[in-house]
Design a protein around this motif. Structure first.
Motif, short mmCIF file in Angstrom:
data_model
loop_
_atom_site.label_atom_id
_atom_site.label_comp_id
_atom_site.label_asym_id
_atom_site.label_seq_id
_atom_site.Cartn_x
_atom_site.Cartn_y
_atom_site.Cartn_z
N ARG A 190 -108.27 -28.47 76.27
CA ARG A 190 -107.01 -28.06 75.66
C ARG A 190 -107.05 -28.13 74.13
N ASP B 198 -103.06 -13.05 70.57
CA ASP B 198 -103.59 -14.08 71.48
C ASP B 198 -105.09 -13.85 71.58
N PHE C 212 -101.54 -10.13 80.52
CA PHE C 212 -101.78 -11.44 81.13
C PHE C 212 -100.45 -11.96 81.70
N ASN D 195 -107.34 -9.40 78.40
CA ASN D 195 -107.27 -9.78 79.81
C ASN D 195 -106.07 -9.02 80.36
N TYR E 266 -97.65 -14.42 80.22
CA TYR E 266 -96.74 -14.07 79.11
C TYR E 266 -95.29 -14.04 79.58
N PRO F 67 -108.05 -15.93 72.71
CA PRO F 67 -109.06 -16.84 73.26
C PRO F 67 -110.40 -16.18 73.53
N TYR F 68 -110.41 -14.83 73.61
CA TYR F 68 -111.67 -14.12 73.92
C TYR F 68 -112.33 -13.53 72.67
N ASP G 209 -103.51 -8.96 72.85
CA ASP G 209 -104.58 -9.82 73.36
C ASP G 209 -105.84 -8.95 73.37
N SER H 291 -111.25 -22.42 74.62
CA SER H 291 -111.38 -22.51 76.07
C SER H 291 -112.52 -21.65 76.58
N LYS H 292 -112.66 -20.46 76.03
CA LYS H 292 -113.61 -19.49 76.58
C LYS H 292 -114.89 -19.44 75.75
N TYR I 213 -94.15 -17.60 79.36
CA TYR I 213 -94.06 -18.12 78.00
C TYR I 213 -92.81 -17.57 77.30
N ALA J 225 -102.46 -21.28 75.15
CA ALA J 225 -101.15 -21.30 75.80
C ALA J 225 -100.18 -22.18 75.00
N SER K 49 -107.91 -20.37 71.07
CA SER K 49 -108.44 -21.62 71.60
C SER K 49 -109.95 -21.52 71.69
N TYR L 4 -113.63 -9.63 82.03
CA TYR L 4 -112.84 -8.94 83.06
C TYR L 4 -113.15 -7.45 83.07
#
Ligand SMILES: Cc1ncc(COP(=O)(O)O)c(C=O)c1O
Length: 405
Positions: free
Chosen positions: A258, A219, A137, A185, A140, A221-222, A181, A249-250, A143, A113, A247, A337
């Motif tokens: 973060r 994007d 997502f 997601n 967005y 993260p996955y 992405d 994160s996942k 953002y 993010a 990131s 998901y």
């Protein structure tokens, strides 16, 4: 005295639009208090279930116990040089990049993010457009609005792949960014390499037509959460004017820490100007720099993924069972998901019916994808999933779905 204006109109608007998943979350919390957590089938939130690898926790402990001198001070806004060098080297090796990145193509960020906001701030002027394949997502919207841009959703096909003709037709003189992405997601779809190559050609044509840079902002993260042994095709390899915001994160279960990064394609001619702008915005947006200890920790775990086999087993069970009951859905190739079709056109009504049976999911319209609903199996164990199946079956029967079980 009755005063108005406690918050801005923009905040009010964001709060109204952002309230749906939050409302589900609150609903779930209350339900769990009333009937017990084991009786609530909560598929609403995408919170990673996997714990970070034990070796990562040990590495973090070691670093806290014996930090390098000055480790906790301010640093360059872009992050530690050696960490950025390590990440660049890992990207080059993992994706076989023939236009290799170095530390001047990597900025450490506060999650995906943070990365996306820094990039959007760096490239958008007020009124500039960001194209995004629908469904997308929800955050967005915020953002893009943060940086006075305009989001422009573009239709996807029956398999949730962006329609290249529609994408090309949607590009106009104000288009600055195409935001994707993958794994996606909310759909779990992975965009194939052939799609990325076509996107590269499409962007080049559009840039020639309009005379300015158009970036593919990916994007990711996955990116580590891909099933069936698949590797997510590299945007940096296939798209010249690409920027990755990602990131850990996942993939490493570090959402609360973060930590992520931005990676710029070296094939952007003005990449250093773009890098410098994003370095500045890491500060102007108030991040200053990504967390120091976490930068050093994740540098050592590039390419690792925690809990992949667990997620894949959950995906397999839930997908197989829902298909068997007659739900229509695209098999997710990654992320955690699923985005099945709602058995009735109004996904809001379907979600309310599910709620009556203590099953929580998010209606598709919250992702600009009405007529569908999103299930997050991030926090659902195989036992949780098994316990929820009779509820999915009851709903399937209620709406006359025809399955084979
Ligand atoms: C598609 C997508 N992008 C970005 C984010 C934000 O990721 P992070 O927590 O790393 O900032 C999420 C979080 O759920 C997400 O699903």
């Amino acid at each position: 005295m009755n005063l108005t204006g406690a918050i801005s109109k923009r905040s009010l608007d964001h709060m109204t639009r952002g309230s749906l998943i939050r409302a589900m979350f609150e609903r779930g919390r209350l339900l769990k208090e009333q009937v017990g957590a084991a009786n609530v089938h909560d598929y609403s939130l995408g919170n990673p279930f996997n714990e970070p690898p034990p070796a990562l926790v040990q590495a973090a402990q070691r670093m806290w116990a014996d930090p390098r001198p000055g480790m906790h001070r301010y640093m360059s806004n872009v992050g530690f040089d050696d960490v950025r060098e390590q990440i660049a080297a890992s990207l080059n090796a993992r994706h076989g990049l023939t236009h290799p990145l170095n530390k001047n193509h990597v900025i450490m960020s506060c999650g995906a993010a943070g990365a996306l906001n820094v990039v959007l701030k760096g490239v958008l002027d007020p009124g500039d457009e960001v194209l995004v394949p629908r469904p997308y997502f929800v955050e967005y919207d915020f953002y893009v609005d943060n940086h006075n841009g305009v989001i422009n959703p573009v239709e996807t096909d029956a398999n949730f792949l962006p329609d290249l003709n529609k994408l090309e037709a949607a590009i106009g003189p104000r288009t600055r960014v195409i935001l994707i992405d993958s794994p996606n997601n909310p759909t779990g779809v992975i965009y194939p390499e052939s799609f990325l190559r076509s996107l590269d050609e499409l962007i080049t044509r559009a840039e020639e037509k309009f005379g300015h840079y158009i970036y593919l902002l990916s994007d990711e993260p996955y990116a580590g959460l891909a099933y069936d042994g698949v590797t997510v095709p590299s945007v940096l390899k296939n798209v010249r004017h690409s920027i990755v915001g990602t990131s850990h994160s996942k993939d490493l279960g570090l959402a609360g820490e973060r930590i992520g990064y931005i990676a710029f394609s070296p094939r952007i001619d003005d990449v250093q100007q773009l890098f410098n702008a994003c370095a500045l915005h890491t500060r102007t947006l108030g991040f200053i720099n990504a967390p120091a200890v976490m930068q050093r920790v994740v540098a050592e775990f590039q390419g690792e993924v925690a809990g992949l086999a667990d997620y894949e087993a959950r995906r397999n069970l839930l997908y197989q069972e829902l298909r068997g009951m007659g739900y229509q859905l695209v098999k997710p190739a990654g992320a955690f998901y699923m985005f099945p079709e709602s058995p009735i056109p109004d996904d809001g009504i379907f979600i309310s019916e599910a709620l009556k049976r203590n099953l929580l999911a998010v209606p598709g319209y919250a992702f600009a994808g009405p007529g569908y609903f999103r299930l997050s199996f991030a926090e659902r164990t195989l036992e949780d999933i098994a316990r929820s199946l009779p509820v999915f079956r009851e709903l399937a029967t209620q709406y006359g779905l025809r399955g084979w079980v």
